[in-house]
Scaffold this motif. Sequence first.
Motif, PDB file in Angstrom:
ATOM      1  N   ASP A 231       0.825  -1.206   0.000  1.00  0.00           N
ATOM      2  CA  ASP A 231       0.000   0.000   0.000  1.00  0.00           C
ATOM      3  C   ASP A 231       0.860   1.258   0.000  1.00  0.00           C
ATOM      4  OD1 ASP A 231       1.030  -0.126   2.537  1.00  0.00           O
ATOM      5  OD2 ASP A 231      -0.860   0.290   3.567  1.00  0.00           O
ATOM      6  N   GLY A 232       2.174   1.101  -0.257  1.00  0.00           N
ATOM      7  CA  GLY A 232       3.063   2.245  -0.309  1.00  0.00           C
ATOM      8  C   GLY A 232       3.662   2.618   1.030  1.00  0.00           C
ATOM      9  N   THR A 233       3.503   1.781   2.042  1.00  0.00           N
ATOM     10  CA  THR A 233       4.086   2.035   3.352  1.00  0.00           C
ATOM     11  C   THR A 233       5.102   0.937   3.681  1.00  0.00           C
ATOM     12  OG1 THR A 233       2.320   0.840   4.519  1.00  0.00           O
ATOM     13  CG2 THR A 233       1.980   3.196   4.137  1.00  0.00           C
ATOM     14  N   LEU A 234       5.659   1.005   4.887  1.00  0.00           N
ATOM     15  CA  LEU A 234       6.710   0.084   5.295  1.00  0.00           C
ATOM     16  C   LEU A 234       6.276  -0.781   6.459  1.00  0.00           C
ATOM     17  CD1 LEU A 234       9.693   2.622   5.347  1.00  0.00           C
ATOM     18  CD2 LEU A 234       9.252   0.924   3.570  1.00  0.00           C
ATOM     19  N   MET A 235       6.997  -1.877   6.651  1.00  0.00           N
ATOM     20  CA  MET A 235       6.862  -2.692   7.851  1.00  0.00           C
ATOM     21  C   MET A 235       8.254  -3.090   8.320  1.00  0.00           C
ATOM     22  SD  MET A 235       5.340  -6.205   6.198  1.00  0.00           S
ATOM     23  CE  MET A 235       5.955  -6.850   4.644  1.00  0.00           C
ATOM     24  N   SER A 236       8.366  -3.416   9.598  1.00  0.00           N
ATOM     25  CA  SER A 236       9.653  -3.808  10.146  1.00  0.00           C
ATOM     26  C   SER A 236      10.062  -5.175   9.605  1.00  0.00           C
ATOM     27  CB  SER A 236       9.590  -3.856  11.669  1.00  0.00           C
ATOM     28  OG  SER A 236       8.746  -4.927  12.089  1.00  0.00           O
ATOM     29  N   ALA A 237      11.329  -5.505   9.777  1.00  0.00           N
ATOM     30  CA  ALA A 237      11.824  -6.800   9.320  1.00  0.00           C
ATOM     31  C   ALA A 237      11.094  -7.942  10.015  1.00  0.00           C
ATOM     32  CB  ALA A 237      13.327  -6.895   9.572  1.00  0.00           C
ATOM     33  N   ASP A 238      10.870  -7.820  11.323  1.00  0.00           N
ATOM     34  CA  ASP A 238      10.165  -8.878  12.051  1.00  0.00           C
ATOM     35  C   ASP A 238       8.737  -9.027  11.549  1.00  0.00           C
ATOM     36  OD1 ASP A 238      12.332  -9.569  13.593  1.00  0.00           O
ATOM     37  OD2 ASP A 238      11.824  -8.215  15.239  1.00  0.00           O
ATOM     38  N   PHE A 239       8.081  -7.906  11.224  1.00  0.00           N
ATOM     39  CA  PHE A 239       6.719  -7.946  10.686  1.00  0.00           C
ATOM     40  C   PHE A 239       6.716  -8.635   9.324  1.00  0.00           C
ATOM     41  CE2 PHE A 239       2.573  -6.151   9.496  1.00  0.00           C
ATOM     42  CZ  PHE A 239       1.904  -6.206  10.711  1.00  0.00           C
ATOM     43  N   VAL A 439      14.818   5.730 -11.260  1.00  0.00           N
ATOM     44  CA  VAL A 439      14.948   5.035  -9.969  1.00  0.00           C
ATOM     45  C   VAL A 439      13.833   5.449  -9.017  1.00  0.00           C
ATOM     46  CG1 VAL A 439      17.418   4.558 -10.101  1.00  0.00           C
ATOM     47  CG2 VAL A 439      16.635   6.778  -9.225  1.00  0.00           C
ATOM     48  N   ALA A 440      12.675   5.811  -9.569  1.00  0.00           N
ATOM     49  CA  ALA A 440      11.555   6.272  -8.740  1.00  0.00           C
ATOM     50  C   ALA A 440      11.108   5.216  -7.734  1.00  0.00           C
ATOM     51  CB  ALA A 440      10.377   6.678  -9.626  1.00  0.00           C
ATOM     52  N   SER A 441      11.198   3.943  -8.115  1.00  0.00           N
ATOM     53  CA  SER A 441      10.744   2.886  -7.204  1.00  0.00           C
ATOM     54  C   SER A 441      11.603   2.831  -5.954  1.00  0.00           C
ATOM     55  CB  SER A 441      10.762   1.527  -7.919  1.00  0.00           C
ATOM     56  OG  SER A 441      12.045   1.268  -8.461  1.00  0.00           O
ATOM     57  N   ALA A 442      12.915   2.993  -6.101  1.00  0.00           N
ATOM     58  CA  ALA A 442      13.801   3.008  -4.932  1.00  0.00           C
ATOM     59  C   ALA A 442      13.563   4.245  -4.088  1.00  0.00           C
ATOM     60  CB  ALA A 442      15.262   2.948  -5.381  1.00  0.00           C
ATOM     61  N   ILE A 443      13.264   5.378  -4.737  1.00  0.00           N
ATOM     62  CA  ILE A 443      12.944   6.598  -3.993  1.00  0.00           C
ATOM     63  C   ILE A 443      11.646   6.413  -3.223  1.00  0.00           C
ATOM     64  CG2 ILE A 443      12.243   9.017  -4.278  1.00  0.00           C
ATOM     65  CD1 ILE A 443      14.254   9.151  -6.620  1.00  0.00           C
ATOM     66  N   GLY A 444      10.662   5.746  -3.836  1.00  0.00           N
ATOM     67  CA  GLY A 444       9.403   5.477  -3.133  1.00  0.00           C
ATOM     68  C   GLY A 444       9.618   4.654  -1.885  1.00  0.00           C
ATOM     69  N   ALA A 445      10.537   3.697  -1.945  1.00  0.00           N
ATOM     70  CA  ALA A 445      10.862   2.900  -0.765  1.00  0.00           C
ATOM     71  C   ALA A 445      11.534   3.758   0.297  1.00  0.00           C
ATOM     72  CB  ALA A 445      11.760   1.728  -1.151  1.00  0.00           C
ATOM     73  N   ALA A 446      12.434   4.659  -0.134  1.00  0.00           N
ATOM     74  CA  ALA A 446      13.210   5.454   0.810  1.00  0.00           C
ATOM     75  C   ALA A 446      12.352   6.458   1.579  1.00  0.00           C
ATOM     76  CB  ALA A 446      14.333   6.184   0.081  1.00  0.00           C
ATOM     77  N   ILE A 447      11.303   6.990   0.949  1.00  0.00           N
ATOM     78  CA  ILE A 447      10.504   8.042   1.588  1.00  0.00           C
ATOM     79  C   ILE A 447       9.292   7.499   2.332  1.00  0.00           C
ATOM     80  CG2 ILE A 447      11.174   9.703  -0.191  1.00  0.00           C
ATOM     81  CD1 ILE A 447       8.258   9.341  -1.280  1.00  0.00           C
ATOM     82  N   ALA A 448       9.056   6.199   2.236  1.00  0.00           N
ATOM     83  CA  ALA A 448       7.808   5.635   2.750  1.00  0.00           C
ATOM     84  C   ALA A 448       7.702   5.729   4.266  1.00  0.00           C
ATOM     85  CB  ALA A 448       7.675   4.176   2.315  1.00  0.00           C
ATOM     86  N   GLN A 449       6.455   5.800   4.726  1.00  0.00           N
ATOM     87  CA  GLN A 449       6.151   5.732   6.146  1.00  0.00           C
ATOM     88  C   GLN A 449       5.694   4.311   6.469  1.00  0.00           C
ATOM     89  OE1 GLN A 449       3.344   9.137   5.749  1.00  0.00           O
ATOM     90  NE2 GLN A 449       4.345   9.916   7.582  1.00  0.00           N
ATOM     91  N   VAL A 450       5.385   4.074   7.739  1.00  0.00           N
ATOM     92  CA  VAL A 450       4.889   2.767   8.173  1.00  0.00           C
ATOM     93  C   VAL A 450       3.371   2.833   8.238  1.00  0.00           C
ATOM     94  CG1 VAL A 450       4.917   1.048  10.012  1.00  0.00           C
ATOM     95  CG2 VAL A 450       6.982   2.356   9.491  1.00  0.00           C
TER      96      VAL A 450
END
Length: 531
Positions: A231-239, A439-450
Amino acid sequence: MRIGVDVGGTNTDAVAMSGSEVVGWSKAVTTPDVTDGIVTAVRAVLDDCGASPDAIGAVMIGTTHFTNALVEGRRLVPTAVVRLGLPATRGLPPFIDWPERLRAVLGDHVYLCHGGHEFDGRLISPIDHDELRAAAQDIVSKGVSSVAVASVFSPVDDSFEAEARDVLAGEAPELDISLSSEIGRLGLLERENAAVVNACLRPLAERTVSGLIGALVELGLDCPLHVSQNDGTLMSADFARRYPVATFASGPTNSMRGAAFLSGIRDGVVIDVGGTTSDVGVLVHGFPREASTAVSVAGVRTNFRMPDVLSLGLGGGSLVRSGNGADGDGGDVTVGPDSVGYELTDRALVFGGGELTATDIAAAAGMADIGDRSTVSDVDAGLVGNAVECMQDMLATAVEQMKTSADPVPVVVVGGGGVLVRDGLAGASETIRPDYFSVASAIGAAIAQVGAETDRVYSMASMTRDEAMAEARSVTSQRAVDAGADAATVEITDIDEIPLTYLPSNAIRIRVKAVGDLATGNGVSGGGVGT
C-alpha cells in the motif's frame, strides 16, 4: 541519511537520500540470489555519494521475491488449512479454486472443524479443542509445519481464530500459524486463500529477511531494515517475517509513491515502464488507489489490500516485429508482449545484439540517446514511426482504462524504460518525466512511512457506533506501531464506514488505515533488526 532499494525482475535500484534530496543512486542487475544484487547496488550508491556506513540511519527494501515464488510455484512449503465453520461450509472446501499445480505443491491438507460465527456475531457452533488437537497431531505426523487458520466471519469476531492458534500451538509448538483475520477482508474463500499464501511463504520469508540482514552486516550498516508493503508504506523486518504476503505488488506502489514525491502530483496517473512490462496505476492523495475487488495472484483469488494496477506487455526489452508493407510504409507493427528482459544489453541492436527491441525504436526515433545509435540508422523509417505510434496507443489505452472520467489527467512517467513514452500522450493533461525518474521505485521505498489497516464488521447490538469507530481506530494505530511506526506520529489517514443495510442488529463494516513515521532504530543484531 537513508537508503531505498527496489529489487525488480531486471534491475535492482538503490538511492541514498538526505532529507528530501537524492544524494546518490545506482542500478545493478538483479541476481538469482537477491542479496548479491542488493549488496552490489547499495555498495555502488555509497560510493556514488561518498557516505560512510555509519551515516546511514535506515534501509528500506522493496522486493518481488515472494510474489515470484508463488507465481513460479517454487520455494513454497506444504501447508495445512484449518477452517472453523462446521457444520457449515462443507460445500466449498479449502483449495477448491486453486490451480492444480499449486495444490500439488502445498499438499491439499484440509481440516474442517467446528466453530465460526454468523455476520452478527452469533455462534455457528462451539469450538472443539479435542478436534483441534487431533488435527495438530495429524498435521505434524505428515511433516507439515505451516498452518493457516480461517474462521467463518472472523472479521466480525476473531476470538475463535486466536483460540484455535493457542490450542494448535499448545499441542504442537513447532507449528507456524497464520490467521486469516490478520491478513484478509470479508469473504471466506478469498481471506482463507490469503492466509494460506502467507503461511506457505513464511519459511521463505524467514530465510529472505535473514539474508537481507546479512547483506546489511556485510556492508557494515548498523541500522534498521524495513520492507515495503503493497500500500506504499513500510513494515519492520520482524513484521515481514510474519506477513510476507503484505509485500505483494510493492514494486508498483513504490514507483507510484516515488512518482508522487518527485513530481509533486498527488492525484493523477503513473506509468512505470520496466524492461518487460509497463504498470499503470492511479494516485489518490499521493498514495496508490487500492483495488476494490478480489485480486488473483498466480491464479489464486485473494482479498488483502492490493494496488489497482494494470500491467501490459510493453517494456524496454519488448521485441518489435513488422509485417510486409510497402517501402516506407513499415507494415503492421507489433511491440511485445515477449521481451528480452534482463538480456537487453546483450541482445538489443544498440548494444551490439541482433534483435529489434522497443529500446532500439526509441533510439532510432530520437526519443533516447542510449547505446550505439548508429546500429539503428538503417532501420526502416516507416517501421520506426509505426512502432512509436503502436507504443503510444498501447499506453494511452491503458491510461483511459484506469481513469474514472473522460477529463485529461496529469501522467507521471517513471522507470528505466520511461524513454518509451512520448510527450503529449493522448488523455494526459501533461506528461511529466521528473528528475531521477529511472529510480523512482527506490525513492518510493526510501521516503515511505509505516502503515497498517483493519477491516472489520461491528454489530450495533453490542456497542454504539462511536465505540466501534474508537475500537477500529485504536486497533489500527496499534498495528502500525507493531509494524515499526513511532507511536507519537501515527495518524488515521482513511476511514470507510459501510452500513450493512439488510442485516439485523444494524451491523456496519469499518475499514481504517493508519500511517506513521519510522520509529528510531537500534541497529542490526543477530536476531533481527531493531525498530
